[in-house]
Each structure stands twice: as C-alpha cells, then as structure tokens.
Motif scaffolding. Structure first.
Motif, PDB file in Angstrom:
ATOM      1  N   ASN A 326      36.991  42.637  34.763  1.00 51.66           N
ATOM      2  CA  ASN A 326      38.334  42.414  35.485  1.00 51.66           C
ATOM      3  C   ASN A 326      39.499  42.695  34.686  1.00 51.66           C
ATOM      4  OD1 ASN A 326      40.559  41.616  37.291  1.00 51.66           O
ATOM      5  ND2 ASN A 326      40.168  39.404  37.026  1.00 51.66           N
ATOM      6  N   ALA A 327      40.268  41.798  33.970  1.00 53.49           N
ATOM      7  CA  ALA A 327      41.391  42.222  33.035  1.00 53.49           C
ATOM      8  C   ALA A 327      41.129  41.946  31.663  1.00 53.49           C
ATOM      9  CB  ALA A 327      42.512  41.359  33.596  1.00 53.49           C
ATOM     10  N   TYR A 328      39.762  41.727  31.413  1.00 49.70           N
ATOM     11  CA  TYR A 328      39.432  41.229  29.973  1.00 49.70           C
ATOM     12  C   TYR A 328      38.694  42.380  29.100  1.00 49.70           C
ATOM     13  CZ  TYR A 328      40.448  37.250  33.003  1.00 49.70           C
ATOM     14  OH  TYR A 328      40.955  36.386  33.928  1.00 49.70           O
ATOM     15  N   LYS A 444      42.904  43.341  37.922  1.00 55.17           N
ATOM     16  CA  LYS A 444      42.881  45.016  37.585  1.00 55.17           C
ATOM     17  C   LYS A 444      41.837  45.827  38.432  1.00 55.17           C
ATOM     18  CE  LYS A 444      40.792  47.316  34.027  1.00 55.17           C
ATOM     19  NZ  LYS A 444      39.514  46.754  34.584  1.00 55.17           N
ATOM     20  N   PHE A 445      42.499  46.565  39.153  1.00 58.38           N
ATOM     21  CA  PHE A 445      41.623  47.420  40.103  1.00 58.38           C
ATOM     22  C   PHE A 445      41.673  48.975  39.737  1.00 58.38           C
ATOM     23  CE2 PHE A 445      39.974  49.004  44.316  1.00 58.38           C
ATOM     24  CZ  PHE A 445      38.823  48.190  44.249  1.00 58.38           C
ATOM     25  N   GLY A 446      40.406  49.668  39.503  1.00 56.21           N
ATOM     26  CA  GLY A 446      40.490  51.120  39.368  1.00 56.21           C
ATOM     27  C   GLY A 446      40.653  51.764  40.506  1.00 56.21           C
ATOM     28  N   ILE A 447      41.550  52.917  40.736  1.00 63.86           N
ATOM     29  CA  ILE A 447      42.006  53.711  41.755  1.00 63.86           C
ATOM     30  C   ILE A 447      41.184  55.031  41.629  1.00 63.86           C
ATOM     31  CG2 ILE A 447      43.574  54.300  43.161  1.00 63.86           C
ATOM     32  CD1 ILE A 447      43.386  51.355  43.500  1.00 63.86           C
ATOM     33  N   PRO A 608      36.360  57.227  35.184  1.00 64.42           N
ATOM     34  CA  PRO A 608      36.605  57.431  36.537  1.00 64.42           C
ATOM     35  C   PRO A 608      37.735  57.354  37.409  1.00 64.42           C
ATOM     36  CG  PRO A 608      35.441  55.149  35.836  1.00 64.42           C
ATOM     37  CD  PRO A 608      35.635  56.280  34.671  1.00 64.42           C
ATOM     38  N   PHE A 609      38.576  56.412  36.851  1.00 65.84           N
ATOM     39  CA  PHE A 609      39.806  56.023  37.509  1.00 65.84           C
ATOM     40  C   PHE A 609      41.085  56.635  37.164  1.00 65.84           C
ATOM     41  CE2 PHE A 609      37.196  52.111  37.564  1.00 65.84           C
ATOM     42  CZ  PHE A 609      36.646  52.488  38.789  1.00 65.84           C
ATOM     43  N   TYR A 610      41.800  57.337  38.192  1.00 63.99           N
ATOM     44  CA  TYR A 610      42.906  57.756  37.856  1.00 63.99           C
ATOM     45  C   TYR A 610      44.126  57.118  37.316  1.00 63.99           C
ATOM     46  CZ  TYR A 610      46.880  61.039  38.728  1.00 63.99           C
ATOM     47  OH  TYR A 610      48.079  61.881  38.478  1.00 63.99           O
ATOM     48  N   TYR A 611      43.975  55.489  37.915  1.00 58.77           N
ATOM     49  CA  TYR A 611      44.973  54.779  37.077  1.00 58.77           C
ATOM     50  C   TYR A 611      44.412  53.332  37.567  1.00 58.77           C
ATOM     51  CZ  TYR A 611      47.152  54.639  41.795  1.00 58.77           C
ATOM     52  OH  TYR A 611      47.488  54.569  43.071  1.00 58.77           O
ATOM     53  N   PHE A 612      45.103  52.347  37.180  1.00 57.92           N
ATOM     54  CA  PHE A 612      44.646  50.656  37.528  1.00 57.92           C
ATOM     55  C   PHE A 612      45.901  50.289  38.117  1.00 57.92           C
ATOM     56  CE2 PHE A 612      42.022  51.829  33.558  1.00 57.92           C
ATOM     57  CZ  PHE A 612      40.772  51.337  34.074  1.00 57.92           C
ATOM     58  N   THR A 613      45.726  49.195  38.991  1.00 61.75           N
ATOM     59  CA  THR A 613      46.569  48.599  39.765  1.00 61.75           C
ATOM     60  C   THR A 613      46.460  47.047  38.906  1.00 61.75           C
ATOM     61  OG1 THR A 613      45.517  47.611  41.732  1.00 61.75           O
ATOM     62  CG2 THR A 613      46.574  49.942  41.764  1.00 61.75           C
ATOM     63  N   TYR A 614      47.503  46.511  38.803  1.00 58.65           N
ATOM     64  CA  TYR A 614      47.437  45.098  38.341  1.00 58.65           C
ATOM     65  C   TYR A 614      48.159  44.158  39.148  1.00 58.65           C
ATOM     66  CZ  TYR A 614      46.499  47.800  34.230  1.00 58.65           C
ATOM     67  OH  TYR A 614      45.974  48.577  33.236  1.00 58.65           O
ATOM     68  N   VAL A 718      47.559  50.023  47.332  1.00 59.42           N
ATOM     69  CA  VAL A 718      47.672  48.588  47.766  1.00 59.42           C
ATOM     70  C   VAL A 718      46.622  48.214  48.535  1.00 59.42           C
ATOM     71  CG1 VAL A 718      49.301  48.794  49.684  1.00 59.42           C
ATOM     72  CG2 VAL A 718      49.396  46.895  47.938  1.00 59.42           C
ATOM     73  N   GLY A 719      45.818  49.024  49.188  1.00 59.43           N
ATOM     74  CA  GLY A 719      44.774  48.511  50.388  1.00 59.43           C
ATOM     75  C   GLY A 719      43.838  47.302  49.951  1.00 59.43           C
ATOM     76  N   GLU A 720      43.193  47.699  48.816  1.00 61.05           N
ATOM     77  CA  GLU A 720      42.022  46.666  48.555  1.00 61.05           C
ATOM     78  C   GLU A 720      42.434  45.703  47.254  1.00 61.05           C
ATOM     79  OE1 GLU A 720      39.471  50.254  47.694  1.00 61.05           O
ATOM     80  OE2 GLU A 720      37.945  49.116  48.417  1.00 61.05           O
ATOM     81  N   PRO A 721      43.491  45.769  46.060  1.00 64.50           N
ATOM     82  CA  PRO A 721      43.455  45.148  45.163  1.00 64.50           C
ATOM     83  C   PRO A 721      43.928  43.763  45.514  1.00 64.50           C
ATOM     84  CG  PRO A 721      44.315  47.453  44.725  1.00 64.50           C
ATOM     85  CD  PRO A 721      43.944  47.381  45.978  1.00 64.50           C
TER      86      PRO A 721
END
Ligand code: MTE
Ligand code: HPA
Ligand code: MOS
Length: 771
Positions: A326-328, A444-447, A608-614, A718-721
């Motif tokens: 997650n965020a840790y 935190k979610f990987g996009i 694997p991810f272009y960026y993370f959303t928080y 924003v769809g899943e996070p």
C-alpha cells in the motif's frame, strides 16, 4: 479589450461540466446494446442449456426434443463452430461447448428461437447426460489437491529472516471475500451478417478489439470481417474486460449459422451464475516490527481463487503483490502468489484488479501491530509511510511519495480528526451498547497496465468543412465519464466549444487493435491520443489561417471557435472550408504510448507503473453490540487527481468507487453451496450497498496544486483508486469493536475478522474480544 477578453476564454478542460450522457442516464433516453434489438427484424433469441453439476463429463446431448418446440429455430453445439470453439483470453481454456463441465450452470449448448420464452422452453427440453466428477470448491481444497492455474509468482527484497529477531512478530491468516460486479446492464450482444460478407456486432464490452478477435477466432475468419461496436455500457467495472466476448461469440456464431440477427442478453440471475467475480483471497503472513512500530520484515503468501480458467488471474495476482505495500516502505519482504483452480466461474477483473486484496492484508497487519504495541493505528501507519527517495519492493522509485504526508496532514485537519477522536472516546465511555469507531487509511495505487504493451492509445479525429468534429478513439464509455473528459480535451485542443465535438461510439473499424478500457488508464491513453490528433490538425489549420489572416503562423490563436491573428479573426468553420479548398486534410490519427515502463516477471523487478495516485480517507462508524449492525456516520476523502479535467466526473468516481469498496468490505457476501452453486445469485440474496450505506456526511476534496507532469492535461487516473479508500471503513469497524473491550487501564484487544465485515462477522468479533 473587452472584459471577457481580459479574463480570457473560459477553459473547457477543468470545467465542471456534467457527464455527457447525464440527462440520458436519468431519463432513460441513453441507449444500451439491448435497446437496439427492435431495429433488427427477424431477430432470434438465445438461451443456454445449463449444467446441473460443478464438475462433470458430458456423456451425451440430445437436442432433437428442443426442435419440436414451436418457434425454436436451431440448437447450437460444437458441430456448428467453423473456427476454434474457445473464447479463453489468456489460454485456450474456455471451450464454448465443453465436453468436461467446469462450473455449476456452465452452458453446454444454446437454443435459438423466435422469442426468448420459446428459447427457454427449448433449452428445458434438451437432454444432457453427465458423469459427475469430484469438484474443488474452495481455496483450501485447491491447496490440498495442488490445483493451481498459475504461480507461484514472487517478489523478494532484503532478508526476511529478520522477522524472527524483531521486537514484535505478527503472524496470521486472513480470508477476503470476492465481489459481484452488479453492473446495472447485464452482459449483452447483438450480431448480424452485414451487406458485404462481414459479421457486425453491438457488444457491451470494455474491449471491442478483443471481442472482435474472439469472434473471428470462433468463426475462423480474419479479423477484417468482424466489426464490433460498443455504444456505451451500463457499467463494466472490469466484468466486461474479457468476459463480454463469450456472449458476443455465441451471438455471432448463431447469426452465422441462421443468417438471422441474434440477440444474447443474460438475465441478472444468469449473469451472476455464469460470469466471473472479484477473486476471493487467502493470505498468510509473518511480519516483524520494531518497538516504534516500523515494519522490518514481511513474509506473505497469497492464494487467489481463480475459478475454472485463467482469464486475467495472473495479472491480477501480480497487482496484489505490487500493492501489498500500500503506502508503506517494506524494507525486507518475500511475497509469493498462487492462483488456485476451483470449479467455479472464472474470476476476473473488478475495480482495483487485485490491488485491493493486497492492500487489505497490509492494513490488517499494521492494525494488529498497533494494538499489540499499544500505538494508535494512525501513528503506526504514518511511521511506515514511504518517504521521498524510497523504492518499492519491485524496484520502482516511489515518485510523489511526499504527497502521502501532505494528504495525511491536510485530511487530518479538514476532517477534524484529533477532536473527533476525543469525541468518539467520550461517546464510547458513556455508551455500553453502541460504540463508535474512527480510522484514517491511505491508498497508493499504481497506474498503467502491468503488461507493458497494453499501454497504448489510438484515435481518429475528423473535422468537417462546417467546423464540426467527430472524435473516435479506442476507449469505451461505461459510465466513468471517459467521453466527457475526451470531449473536453478535444474541444480544448481544437479551440472550439464542446458542443462542436461529437464523440462516436467505439468501433473496431474506426480505430483498430485497441487495448481494453481498464486499469484506470482510459483518459491517460485515449485522451493523449486524441490530443495528438487534434494538434496535427491545428498545425495544418494554423498554416491555412495565417494565409487568410495575412499574419505569421506563430501569431495565430484558435479559441472559442474563433481563429485570430494580425488583429483580425475569422470563424473556425471558415478556416476549415478554406483548408478543404486548399486540399489540406481535415482529419488525423493520433497515437500515444506510455513512456519508460517495463517489468520482468522472472525477477519480480522493474518499473511497471507510469506514476502512482495517492489518497486518504477518514471513516467514522457506529456499531450495535447485539446485532453487529453498523452504519457509516461520516467519511472525508482527500484524493490526488492531478489537475482534474472534469471535476464533477472525478467527484462521481470518488464517491462511487468508495461506496463500491465499502460494499465489498462490509455488506456484499458471496456464498456458494456444497454443490458449487452460487447461493447468493440474485439481488434478493446478494446484499448491495445502496442509499442506506451512503455516509450521513460525505466530504470529498481533491489535493490542490497537484499537476502531474507527463500526463494529458496534468491530470491523474481516478477510476479505481478511490475504491481502496474504503479500507478506512473496515479499520473504523475494527476500532469500534475494540472499544467494546475498553476497560480502565487495560490494553486494547487485538481484533481480527475476515472480510467482508458483515454485521454477522462484526457481532462474532465483539463476542470473541469482549469479556
Ligand atoms: N465507473 C462507472 N460509472 N462504471 C464503471 O463500469 N469501471 C471502473 C472505473 N469507474 C466503472 C467506473 C473501472 S474497473 C475502471 S478500470 C475504470 O473506471 C475504467 O475507466 P477509465 O480508465 O476511463 O477510468
Ligand atoms: N489492470 C486492469 N486490467 C488489466 C491489467 C491491469 O493491470 N492488465 C491486463 N488487464
Ligand atoms: Mo478495471 S478492473 O481495470 O476494468
């Protein structure tokens, strides 16, 4: 200069406009696949013959009695398949007409008739004989029988032997339930033979190109003979990423055989019985913590219940493993994932795509450590946050990690967290039978799609001589507002008003070889592709306009439908007309590929991810001691959406995603009976969140000044996070249950419960922890 000029034109990107179909959604005017059937005279209806066993060998099939039913036209069996009779998206493991039945209710044949009633009557007359075989129905059963679809997959970093030397060890097991998509529009497809020897379909699919591929495979024709259109979906939520294709294949095959248009639409009960769900998980963990609550080492095993076929289970397990932090910051970790094979529907993508399961596990572990160390849960969470410069366990730098602390601090303030903590404590002290709980959790979610090649978007933008615009792109609209955002992007990029831009239904003959609209990346990929096409057109129009306006091209500005330069302006349409006469093309293809991403499953390392959303959420609940019933009193959310392209759409995604997550974690309970039949297979037995689960107070805010560099319009997915922010509800329930055990001076009990935290589970948790 007029006042309006001084302020500049009203920006279209970033404007709070309603969803482009909002009026249609609420009035019923918006059409869906199955609404189109009246346009097809001579249409036939299809109904399946269903297996009465979860696992069996099909010994014989006698279709003749069905043909005696009036208006039954034919029965589809494997003999009718001209190509390959398998719709499996990952492997050839989903036969359309199975010899070996792999889950309860699996279709073994399809009856076609002039009415749905007649098709159902016909299906009831088909005689099928089976030899029943033993069925594996649970993860534990699968483990005992070594029944796996895939895995083990592994990500390792550091020395997890450290677990044993830590000040505190937390070990345990957590069971996490699945989830039904419950899109309002069930699976649907309409197929017919077109005028030029092709097969055409309307399909409620998140992935028209894959539906086209599967139909072509089944018919044994090249893909150019198959055209798939998706007008819009009444929800997909991942359930139509791969699992729309089988119904389209049946419709196409039936149209091929009968030469009539054919409709396949699953009823709610059929849809629930036949289609995959979110994967149930089992997690086992051993975690070591220092006295201050920092996580030192983690050993984690994850088993998902994949159902009978592979589908997307491998990618979903990888996403669980990527998100078990997650965020840790996990200093030392060894996470292993297995996909179990069971005789159930093939479990599939559902908003979050495995991420939520991984995140629930780490939050469970931190919550237990907090209780055992006597620390507030929010303190232990904060102490374990990624800091700028940290790298994830799969080797990707956690860029933007500073946003975690910012969001945390801001949200604690705006939600009045500390004061409400005191209020909750005071309330609980005076209330023996009703207790309140409060929790804050981050997400935190990987996009990006974790399979790198999917991260591409394509578009075809057509400008007509009157200055009106048609936009085609590879994304599909499922209610999430993709078309609203893309329309804003196109209007903004072309400098015309949004009503000049028409978004066309998604079609494989307009934009080929597209990716699924999934992984929350619809706008990032297709919005960028559309912007690319618009820029090419604008570059050409600028040259034309410079000629008309007799100015240097660098002086030309296009905005609000006016093209200006050299102190003059002309309507956009005039420039389009002039471009046509100058033989300058008024259409362009656009393309986008996400840069810089890669991942190697063999090493478990990459980017694997272009960026993370928080984001983060604070939830407050109230629990009844005697029933375990609970209600959500208040939720506060702060989400990083970058620069919102469409704030109303983003707010809707946050609210809807959160409630869908709260449903998964607290009310929705999938149960299968001993025969492998889904016992909660209809709206009357499967409880869904509804108005009564919406928090009494719901505060949603976006992180300010959050521009995301390198993404279209500086926005973020924003769809899943937001779904994973609902973990705060689960943690608030844990807090409330623990409060039943509060006695003067005594340490708080360590409260554990499996997911979902239904009233029943909460009730038993209170019984277990309160003496
Ligand atoms: N919102 C609505 N209203 N309906 C949906 O089906 N699907 C979700 C999310 N939000 C969904 C939704 C899922 S699972 C994904 S991956 C994204 O939307 C897909 O769309 P996007 O990539 O355009 O955000
Ligand atoms: N997310 C959603 N859908 C997907 C993915 C993913 O990472 N990979 C393949 N399909
Ligand atoms: Mo969404 S689960 O990626 O369709």
């Amino acid at each position: 200069m007029t006042a309006r000029d001084a302020r500049g034109p009203v920006p279209i990107v970033g404007a709070a406009v309603p969803h482009e179909s909002a009026a249609g959604h609420v009035t019923g005017a918006a059409l869906y696949t199955d609404d189109l059937l009246a346009r097809y005279p001579g249409l036939l209806h299809a109904w399946p013959v269903l297996s009465p066993h979860a696992h069996a060998r099909l010994l014989s099939l006698d279709t003749a009695p069905a043909l005696e039913v009036p208006r039954v036209v034919t029965v589809l069996t494997s003999a009718d398949v001209p190509g390959e009779g398998d719709t499996g998206p990952a492997r050839r493991d989903e036969p359309l007409f199975p010899d070996e039945v792999m889950f309860h209710h699996q279709p073994v044949a399809w009856v076609l008739a002039e009415t749905l009633d007649d098709a159902q009557r016909g299906a009831a007359r088909v005689i099928a004989e089976y030899e029943e075989l033993p069925a594996i129905l649970t993860i534990d059963d699968a483990i005992a029988h070594d029944a796996y679809l895939a895995g083990p997959f592994r990500i390792t970093r550091g020395d997890v032997g450290a677990v044993e030397t830590c000040a505190l060890q937390c070990t345990g097991e957590l069971r996490i339930g699945g989830q039904e998509h419950f899109y309002l529009e069930t699976q649907a497809a309409l197929a017919w033979l077109d005028e030029t020897d092709g097969v055409a379909l309307h399909s409620s699919t998140q992935h028209p190109s894959e539906t086209q591929e599967v139909v072509a495979r089944v018919l044994g024709v090249p893909r150019h003979r198959v055209t798939v259109e998706c007008l819009r979906m009444g929800g997909g939520f991942g359930g139509k990423e791969t699992q729309a294709s089988a119904w389209a294949a049946i419709a196409a095959l039936a149209a091929w055989k009968t030469k009539c248009p054919v409709r396949v639409r699953l009823t709610r009960q059929l849809d629930m019985a036949l289609t995959g769900k979110r994967h149930p998980y089992l997690a086992r963990y051993e975690a070591g913590f220092a006295k201050d609550g920092t996580l030192q080492a983690l050993r984690l095993s994850l088993w998902s219940d994949g159902g009978y076929s592979l589908d997307l289970s491998t990618a979903i397990m990888w996403r669980s493993m990527f998100h078990c932090d997650n965020a840790y910051h996990l200093r030392a970790v060894d996470v292993v994932g297995y996909v179990c094979r069971t005789h159930k529907t093939s479990q599939t993508a559902l908003r979050g795509f495995g991420g939520p399961q991984g995140m629930v596990v780490i939050e469970e572990i931190l919550a237990q450590a907090a209780a055992r160390l006597g620390l507030p849960a929010d303190t232990i969470r904060e102490r374990n946050f990624y800091r700028p410069g940290d790298t994830s366990h799969y080797g990707q730098p956690v860029e933007g990690a500073e946003r975690l602390a910012t969001i945390w601090t801001m949200l604690k303030e705006t939600s009045d967290f500390d004061r409400r903590r005191a209020e909750v404590t005071a309330f609980n002290a005076g209330s023996p039978h009703l207790k309140r709980g409060l929790a804050i959790t981050p997400a935190k979610f990987g996009i990006s799609f974790t399979a790198t090649f999917y991260n591409q978007g394509s578009a075809l933008v057509l400008v007509y001589r009157d200055g009106s615009v048609q936009v085609n792109h590879g994304g599909t609209e499922m209610g999430q507002g993709l078309f609203t955002k893309v329309r804003q992007i196109a209007a903004g990029a072309l400098g015309v008003s949004a009503d000049r831009v028409r978004l066309m239904p998604t079609r494989t003959d307009k934009v080929p070889n597209t990716s699924a609209t999934a992984a929350s990346s619809g706008t990032d990929l297709n919005g960028a592709a559309v912007e690319d096409a618009c820029r090419q057109i604008i570059a050409r129009l600028t040259t034309v306009a410079a000629g008309i306006l007799e100015c240097d091209p660098s002086m030309v500005r296009i905005s609000s439908g006016l093209v200006s330069g050299g102190g003059r302006s002309v309507p956009f349409a005039d420039v389009c007309e002039a471009a046509y006469h100058a033989r300058v093309p008024l259409f362009a293809q656009g393309f986008y590929r996400t840069p810089g991403i890669h991942f190697d499953p063999a090493t478990g390392q990459g980017h694997p991810f272009y960026y993370f959303t928080y984001g983060a959420a604070v939830s407050e609940v109230e629990v009844d001691r005697f029933t375990g019933a609970h209600r959500l009193r208040r939720v506060d959310i702060l989400q990083d959406v970058g620069d919102a392209i469409s704030p109303i759409v983003d707010r809707g995604q946050i609210e809807g995603g959160f409630i869908q997550g709260a449903g998964w974690l607290t009310v929705e309970d999938l149960l299968w009976d001993g025969e492998g039949r889904l016992a909660t297979g209809s709206a009357s037995t499967y409880k869904l969140p509804s108005w009564s689960e919406v928090p009494e107070r719901f505060e949603v805010a976006f992180l300010p000044r959050a521009t995301q560099p390198g993404v279209v319009s500086g926005s973020k997915a924003v769809g899943e996070p937001p779904l994973m922010l609902a973990i705060s509800v689960r943690e608030a329930l844990r807090d409330a249950v623990a409060a039943f055990g509060d006695r003067n001076g005594a340490a708080r009990p360590v409260v554990t419960f499996d997911s979902p935290a239904t009233p029943e589970r909460v009730f038993f948790a209170i019984q277990a922890h309160v003496r």
